[in-house]
Scaffold this motif. Structure first.
Motif, short mmCIF file in Angstrom:
data_model
loop_
_atom_site.label_atom_id
_atom_site.label_comp_id
_atom_site.label_asym_id
_atom_site.label_seq_id
_atom_site.Cartn_x
_atom_site.Cartn_y
_atom_site.Cartn_z
N LEU A 228 -7.01 13.84 0.70
CA LEU A 228 -6.13 14.74 2.00
C LEU A 228 -5.94 13.75 3.28
CD1 LEU A 228 -7.02 18.19 0.84
CD2 LEU A 228 -4.57 16.92 0.66
N VAL A 229 -7.19 13.53 3.77
CA VAL A 229 -7.29 12.92 5.09
C VAL A 229 -6.94 11.51 5.25
CG1 VAL A 229 -8.93 12.62 7.32
CG2 VAL A 229 -8.99 14.58 5.57
N VAL A 230 -7.29 10.77 4.20
CA VAL A 230 -7.19 9.16 4.45
C VAL A 230 -5.70 8.81 3.31
CG1 VAL A 230 -7.97 7.06 4.09
CG2 VAL A 230 -9.43 8.88 4.51
N ALA A 231 -5.79 8.93 2.12
CA ALA A 231 -4.81 8.41 1.30
C ALA A 231 -3.38 9.27 1.45
CB ALA A 231 -5.10 8.82 -0.33
N LEU A 232 -3.43 10.39 1.64
CA LEU A 232 -1.90 11.02 1.97
C LEU A 232 -1.23 10.45 3.10
CD1 LEU A 232 -0.33 13.18 0.40
CD2 LEU A 232 -1.18 14.76 2.11
N PRO A 233 -1.87 10.38 4.14
CA PRO A 233 -1.36 9.94 5.43
C PRO A 233 -1.18 8.24 5.24
CG PRO A 233 -3.25 11.02 6.04
CD PRO A 233 -3.24 10.99 4.72
N LEU A 234 -1.96 7.65 4.33
CA LEU A 234 -1.74 6.22 4.31
C LEU A 234 -0.18 5.99 3.43
CD1 LEU A 234 -3.46 3.87 5.23
CD2 LEU A 234 -4.16 3.66 2.61
N ALA A 235 -0.19 7.24 2.41
CA ALA A 235 0.82 6.90 1.63
C ALA A 235 2.16 7.18 2.27
CB ALA A 235 0.65 8.01 0.32
N VAL A 236 2.27 8.19 3.23
CA VAL A 236 3.42 8.61 3.98
C VAL A 236 3.71 7.41 4.92
CG1 VAL A 236 4.17 9.62 5.97
CG2 VAL A 236 2.58 11.11 4.20
N PHE A 237 2.59 6.61 5.43
CA PHE A 237 2.73 5.40 6.24
C PHE A 237 3.71 4.20 5.57
CE2 PHE A 237 0.79 1.50 8.03
CZ PHE A 237 1.36 1.67 9.01
N VAL A 238 3.10 4.10 4.30
CA VAL A 238 3.67 3.25 3.40
C VAL A 238 5.24 3.42 2.98
CG1 VAL A 238 3.67 1.90 1.32
CG2 VAL A 238 1.38 2.10 2.50
N MET A 239 5.53 4.91 2.51
CA MET A 239 6.60 5.31 2.16
C MET A 239 7.57 5.09 3.45
SD MET A 239 6.26 8.57 -0.40
CE MET A 239 6.22 9.68 1.15
N GLY A 241 7.74 2.55 5.44
CA GLY A 241 8.04 1.19 5.61
C GLY A 241 6.83 0.52 6.09
N ALA A 242 5.78 1.03 6.39
CA ALA A 242 4.33 0.58 6.95
C ALA A 242 4.84 -0.24 8.06
CB ALA A 242 3.74 -0.72 5.90
N ASN A 243 5.46 0.32 9.09
CA ASN A 243 5.92 -0.23 10.31
C ASN A 243 4.99 0.36 11.52
OD1 ASN A 243 7.43 -1.48 12.12
ND2 ASN A 243 8.90 0.32 12.34
N LEU A 244 4.23 -0.55 11.98
CA LEU A 244 3.37 -0.17 13.23
C LEU A 244 3.50 -1.30 14.32
CD1 LEU A 244 1.15 2.00 14.11
CD2 LEU A 244 -0.64 0.32 13.17
N PRO A 245 4.42 -1.13 15.07
CA PRO A 245 4.71 -1.91 16.49
C PRO A 245 3.21 -1.89 17.21
CG PRO A 245 6.18 -0.06 16.46
CD PRO A 245 5.41 0.05 15.25
N LEU A 246 2.72 -3.03 17.49
CA LEU A 246 1.55 -3.10 18.44
C LEU A 246 1.87 -3.49 19.87
CD1 LEU A 246 -1.25 -4.72 16.12
CD2 LEU A 246 -0.95 -2.22 16.92
#
Lengths: 397, 374
Positions: A228-239, A241-246
Motif C-alpha cells: 500500500l505504501v510503496v508499490a501502489l504509489p510506484l505503480a501510479v508513478f509509472v502509469m 509516465g515515470a516523469n520526475l523533473p529534477l
C-alpha cells in the motif's frame, strides 16, 4: 493529610486556642512568612526593573513585534524578507528550531537504537566499537562537538573546487547542494496515494488484529503495508509516465545554483545533536533490553515463536516500558540543546530572539519569548510522551 | 542476541579444553568474532574500516603532524592542511588555552589553583571524609583557590576577575556551581515534598520553570536581565552573573535527583523518627537525609558530569573558559581555520575529567547495588 489526626488531638469542646505549639497554626505561620518573603523579593526586583527601564527610556510591551525587522535570516521555511516585521522573524526562528529538533529526534532515535543493540552484540568487535562510541561522545561537551563539526565543515573547499562525491551533488564550504524534485501535479498525486496507503495500512492492521483476537487467523500485515505504501504509489508513478523533473545544481563562475542547499550550520548542528544524543539513547535502549529477563525470551521460544516474533511481541513491549520515560527526557534535551545553534549561527529561535533583543533593547520581552516558546514545546512533548507511555503501560488486572 | 544465547547453550559440553595461549586465543576469536558467517563478514568489514581509519588518523595526528614552526609564518601548516595536523598551534597557544588572559608571570598561581581543585576532588572520594570533615576541607580549599586567583594578599599581585580564563575558570564555574547548588537543591527537594501547599507550589514552579528552558536562555537572562533587577549603582560582573545562573540552573536538576532519593526512603523511617519525638529538622537531618543522599550519589555524580560539560556554554555569553579560550585562540588571522586541532586538544582535557567521574560513579553504583542485594 498530616493535619487530620493532629487536629483530632485537640481536646473536644475546648474551643480553638491559637498556640504556636499547634502544628496547624505553625504551618500556616511559616507559609505566610515564606510566601511573604518571596513576594517581597519579587516586589523589590520588579520595582528595580521598572525604575531601571524608566531611567533607560525603554518602553516595555510587545508593540515592537509589528515593527519592521530589517534582519536578514540565512534560512527560512516560510517566505521571509528583512522588510517583514519582528513577529514574522520570530516565527521563522520557531520553525527552524522545530525543524532541527524533529529531524534530530528521528535520526538520533534510529542511530541510538542501532548502537544500543550493537553494545549487546555477541560480536566482540561490534560491542567494543559501540561502547567506545558511547563513552567518547557522552563525555565531551555538546557545544565543543558542535564547534568541532562546524570547523570541519568550514575547512571544505570553495565553490570552484567543490567536492563532487556523486553526480550533481556538490560539497563545498557553503554547504551540500544536491538535486531536488520539481513540484508537478503528477508528484502531488503520487504523494497523495502514498498518504492514503499509510492510512489504509493502519486500518488494515486494526482489522487484522481484531480478527486474530477473535479467530486466531493471522494476516500478512507487513507485506500489505509495503504494497500500500510503496508499490501502489510506484505503480501510479509509472502509469503517469515515470516523469520526475529534477532541479539540478550547476557549477557557475562564483557559485553553484539550483537544487537544494543544506547549509553547513544546519549540518553541523544536525551531526552534533544526532551523534551526541544517540550515545545517551544507546544506553537507554541497552538497559531497557537488559531489563527484560531471560525467562521471557526462553518462554517465547518454548511457545514456538520465531525470533522476530519473540522480539516484536514479547521482548520489545516489555523493554519499551523501561525505555519510554528516560527517552522522553532525551527528546526534551534535544529540543533544549538545539538552542546551542546560536553559537554556530543557525537561525533558531534563541539566535533570532537574541539578535532582536540586541537591536531593540527589549531584554525582558526577548528572554520571555524564548522561555515561553521552550516551555510550550517542552510541555507538548511531555504531554505526548505521557500519553504514549500510558498507552503502552502494563495493564494489570 | 537471542540467537546468540541459543548458540551458547548448544555448544558441546565436552569440548576439548584448550591449553596454550594460541589455541585459547583461537577459541576466543571463534566464539566472539567468527561465530557465524554473518558475524565473520561483519568482523572483517569492520576491521578493514577500523584499520584504514586508524592508519589515516595516526599518520595525520602523529607521523605527518607538524609539531613546531620555524618562524611566525603558518604557511607550512596551511599547505599540508589535509594530510597533517598542526600541533604547532598548541605549542604556541597552550598557555592561552589553559589559562586565558591571566597575566603570564602569574600563571603558576592559576596552575596551583587547578592543583588544589584536583586535590579537593581526590579527597572527596575518600570514604573516611564523608562527614563534617568534608565541609572543613572544602571551605579551606575554596578559600585557598580564592586567594590564589585574586591575590592582593601575602604579596601576591591582585588579578581582576575579567582576566580569569581557561581551565581554572571552567573548574571554578563547575565547582562553585555544585557547591552552592547542592545545599539549595536539598532545600528545594524538601520543599517539594513538604506538607505545606504554598511551599510546595513555590518549589514546583521553580523546578519546572528552570527545567523547561535551555541553560543558554538562563545565561542570557543573567547577562542582560540581572543588571535590570538590581538597584541603580550596584553592578555585578559577568563572571558572577554567569555563576549565579549556573547555580540556579543546577539546583533545579539536582533537586529532582535528591527528591528521587527522598522518595526511596521507606515510610517506616519517617514514622520511627516521629515516634522518637524528633522535630522536622532533626528528623530530616539525622534520619532521612543521610540515607537519601547515600542512595542518590551515583545519579548525583551523573548530574555533576552534565553540569561540568554545561559550563562550556558560558562561551556563548563571552567568557573565556576552556572552550571559550580555545575558540579565541584561533581568532588571530594566522591561526584561522585550525579549529580542529584546538578543539581536539581541549577535548582531551574535558574527556579526562568526565570519564574519571563517570567511572567513579559506575564503581559506586556496583558497590551500592551489591550492598542492597546482600
Amino acid at each position: 493529610m498530616a493535619t487530620a489526626p493532629r487536629s483530632a488531638r485537640r481536646p473536644p469542646g475546648a474551643g480553638v486556642k491559637l498556640s504556636f505549639n499547634d502544628p496547624v497554626v505553625r504551618a500556616i505561620f511559616w507559609q505566610i512568612v515564606i510566601v511573604g518573603a518571596v513576594g517581597l523579593v519579587v516586589w523589590w526586583l520588579v520595582g528595580n526593573t521598572v525604575r531601571n527601564l524608566e531611567a533607560r527610556r525603554i518602553a516595555s510591551g510587545f508593540d515592537y513585534f509589528w515593527r519592521e525587522a530589517g534582519l536578514p535570516i540565512g534560512e527560512a521555511m516560510i517566505e521571509y524578507q528583512p522588510s517583514d516585521n519582528y513577529f514574522r522573524a520570530l516565527v521563522v526562528g520557531v520553525l527552524n528550531t522545530l525543524r532541527i529538533a524533529v529531524v534530530s529526534i528521528v535520526l538520533a532515535t534510529i542511530l541510538g537504537t542501532l548502537i544500543g543493540v550493537a553494545r549487546l552484540s555477541r560480536n566482540w568487535l561490534v560491542a567494543k566499537l559501540a561502547s567506545v562510541y558511547v563513552e567518547t561522545l557522552r563525555n565531551l561537551p555538546l557545544l565543543l562537538q558542535l564547534l568541532f563539526w562546524y570547523s570541519v565543515l568550514q575547512s571544505l573547499p570553495p565553490p570552484r573546487e567543490a567536492l563532487n562525491p556523486l553526480p550533481h551533488v556538490y560539497l563545498f564550504v557553503r554547504g551540500l547542494q544536491m538535486p531536488w524534485p520539481q513540484w508537478t501535479p503528477e508528484l502531488g498525486t503520487v504523494l497523495a496515494v502514498m498518504g492514503i496507503g499509510i492510512v489504509a495500512s493502519f486500518l488494515v492492521r486494526g482489522w487484522a488484529k481484531r480478527r486474530q483476537m477473535l479467530t486466531g487467523e493471522q494476516f500478512p500485515i507487513g507485506w500489505t503495508a509495503v504494497g500500500l505504501v510503496v508499490a501502489l504509489p510506484l505503480a501510479v508513478f509509472v502509469m503517469q509516465g515515470a516523469n520526475l523533473p529534477l532541479d539540478v545544481p550547476t557549477l557557475g563562475r562564483f557559485n553553484i545554483t539550483g537544487g537544494i542547499l543544506i547549509t553547513p550550520e544546519f549540518t553541523a548542528l544536525l551531526i552534533g545533536l544526532v551523534t551526541y544524543t544517540a550515545a545517551f539513547i544507546a544506553e537507554i535502549v541497552r538497559s531497557g533490553i537488559q531489563a527484560v529477563s531471560h525467562g521471557q525470551t526462553e518462554a517465547a521460544a518454548a511457545l514456538g515463536l520465531k525470533r522476530g516474533q519473540a522480539l516484536r511481541l514479547v521482548i520489545l513491549p516489555q523493554a519499551l516500558r523501561v525505555i519510554i520515560p528516560p527517552m522522553t527526557s532525551q527528546y526534551l534535551n534535544v529540543t533544549k540543546n538545539s538552542s546551542l545553534a546560536v553559537a554556530i549561527g543557525y537561525p533558531d529561535i534563541v539566535s533570532i530572539a537574541n539578535t532582536i533583543l540586541n537591536q531593540t533593547g527589549q531584554a525582558i520581552e526577548g528572554i520571555g519569548t524564548i522561555m515561553a516558546v521552550y516551555l510550550t514545546v517542552s510541555l507538548s512533548i511531555s504531554a505526548f510522551m505521557n500519553w504514549y507511555n500510558r498507552r503502552i503501560a502494563l495493564r494489570e488486572r | 542476541m537471542a540467537n546468540g544465547r541459543v548458540a551458547a547453550v548448544s555448544l558441546p559440553a565436552d569440548r576439548p579444553v584448550a591449553h596454550g595461549f594460541l589455541s585459547r586465543a583461537l577459541l576466543w576469536a571463534r566464539a566472539n568474532l567468527f561465530s557465524s558467517w554473518l558475524n565473520s563478514v561483519l568482523t572483517l568489514v569492520l576491521a578493514y574500516f577500523l584499520a584504514k581509519g586508524l592508519i589515516s588518523f595516526v599518520s595525520w595526528a602523529f607521523i605527518d603532524a607538524i609539531w613546531s614552526l620555524p618562524t611566525q609564518d603558518t604557511r607550512p601548516c596551511r599547505d599540508a592542511r589535509a594530510e597533517s595536523a598542526c600541533w604547532a598551534l598548541i605549542g604556541e597557544r597552550n598557555r592561552f588555552i589553559l589559562f586565558g588572559t591571566y597575566p603570564f608571570e602569574e600563571q603558576w598561581r592559576a596552575a596551583l589553583a587547578v592543583g588544589v581543585f584536583l586535590a579537593l576532588y581526590g579527597l572527596s572520594t575518600v570514604r573516611a571524609f564523608w562527614n563534617f570533615r568534608l565541609v572543613v576541607i572544602w571551605t579551606v580549599g575554596l578559600a585557598a583557590i580564592g586567594v590564589l586567583m585574586w591575590g592582593g594578599v601575602f604579596g601576591l599581585a591582585y588579578v581582576e576577575q575579567e582576566k580569569w580564563g581557561g581551565l581554572p575558570l571552567t573548574l571554578i564555574l563547575a565547582t562553585f556551581g555544585i557547591a552552592f547548588a547542592f545545599p539549595l537543591s536539598i532545600l528545594v527537594a524538601l520543599g517539594r515534598r513538604s506538607a505545606m501547599p504554598a511551599v510546595r507550589m513555590i518549589c514546583v514552579t521553580y523546578v519546572e520553570l528552570i527545567r523547561g528552558v535551555p541553560l543558554i536562555s538562563v545565561l542570557f537572562m543573567a547577562s542582560v536581565m540581572f543588571p535590570l533587577f538590581l538597584p541603580e549603582g550596584i553592578t555585578i560582573d559577568k563572571l558572577l552573573r554567569a555563576q549565579v545562573a549556573i547555580i540556579l540552573f543546577a539546583a533545579a536538576y539536582l533537586a529532582e535527583v535528591v527528591r528521587g532519593g527522598l522518595q526511596a526512603i521507606p515510610k517506616g523511617q519517617y514514622e520511627a523518627a516521629d515516634a522518637l519525638g524528633l522535630g522536622y529538622w532533626r528528623k530530616t537531618g539525622l534520619i532521612i537525609l543521610p540515607q537519601a543522599l547515600r542512595i542518590c550519589i551515583p545519579p548525583l555524580v551523573n548530574t555533576f558530569i552534565g553540569l561540568f560539560k554545561d559550563t562550556s556554554l558560558v562561551t556563548i555569553i563571552g567568557l573565556y573558559d576552556l572552550l571559550g579560550a580555545a575558540k579565541a585562540s584561533i581568532v588571530e588571522p594566522r591561526w584561522v581555520g585550525f579549529g580542529v586541532e584546538a578543539y581536539m586538544f581541549i577535548s582531551l582535557i574535558y574527556f579526562i575529567f568526565c570519564f574519571a567521574m563517570s567511572k567513579y560513579s559506575q564503581g559506586l553504583e556496583v558497590e551500592f547495588s551489591r550492598h542492597t542485594k546482600r
